[in-house]
Design a protein around this motif. Structure first.
Motif, PDB file in Angstrom:
ATOM      1  N   ALA A  23       0.830  -1.211   0.000  1.00  0.00           N
ATOM      2  CA  ALA A  23       0.000   0.000   0.000  1.00  0.00           C
ATOM      3  C   ALA A  23       0.863   1.259   0.000  1.00  0.00           C
ATOM      4  O   ALA A  23       0.548   2.237  -0.692  1.00  0.00           O
ATOM      5  N   SER A  24       1.947   1.245   0.744  1.00  0.00           N
ATOM      6  CA  SER A  24       2.852   2.400   0.780  1.00  0.00           C
ATOM      7  C   SER A  24       3.444   2.678  -0.594  1.00  0.00           C
ATOM      8  O   SER A  24       3.552   3.824  -1.012  1.00  0.00           O
ATOM      9  N   LYS A  26       2.206   1.700  -3.557  1.00  0.00           N
ATOM     10  CA  LYS A  26       1.158   2.078  -4.513  1.00  0.00           C
ATOM     11  C   LYS A  26       0.687   3.517  -4.311  1.00  0.00           C
ATOM     12  O   LYS A  26       0.299   4.180  -5.269  1.00  0.00           O
ATOM     13  N   ASN A  27       0.720   4.023  -3.071  1.00  0.00           N
ATOM     14  CA  ASN A  27       0.201   5.358  -2.761  1.00  0.00           C
ATOM     15  C   ASN A  27       1.256   6.450  -2.792  1.00  0.00           C
ATOM     16  O   ASN A  27       0.929   7.615  -2.585  1.00  0.00           O
ATOM     17  N   SER A  28       2.491   6.110  -3.032  1.00  0.00           N
ATOM     18  CA  SER A  28       3.564   7.096  -3.007  1.00  0.00           C
ATOM     19  C   SER A  28       4.200   7.238  -4.385  1.00  0.00           C
ATOM     20  O   SER A  28       4.766   6.280  -4.911  1.00  0.00           O
ATOM     21  N   GLU A  29       4.132   8.433  -4.922  1.00  0.00           N
ATOM     22  CA  GLU A  29       4.769   8.693  -6.217  1.00  0.00           C
ATOM     23  C   GLU A  29       6.285   8.571  -6.095  1.00  0.00           C
ATOM     24  O   GLU A  29       6.956   8.103  -7.013  1.00  0.00           O
TER      25      GLU A  29
END
Length: 82
Positions: A23-24, A26-29
């Motif tokens: 999740a980290s 996937k959610n961080s550019e």
């Protein structure tokens, strides 16, 4: 000591820089850009979608094992070394 990170791969606990959950990433550019920039060092150990990312000095591993499980394993190894 070594920690098993999936698919018959074990790495030294002292070589681990970070263990990140899916999740980290996937959610961080920034993390996505990091993985793209280090694509030549990425080793996918998961036949299915990965559950965690293990960053070491030499490689970046996509692991089928959850980050919480890897964290517990690394803590157990650290306690055993004492």
């Amino acid at each position: 000591m070594y920690i098993h990170i999936g698919e018959d791969h074990s790495i030294r606990v002292n070589d681990i820089i970070a263990i990140l959950d899916k999740a980290s990433v996937k959610n961080s550019e920034l993390l996505t850009e990091f993985l793209e920039h280090h694509q030549d060092k990425v080793m996918n150990l998961s036949k299915n979608p990965f559950k965690s990312v293990v960053v070491t000095f030499d490689k970046v591993y996509l692991s089928p094992i959850a980050s919480g499980t890897l964290r517990k394993r690394s803590n157990q190894v650290t306690i055993q070394e004492i």
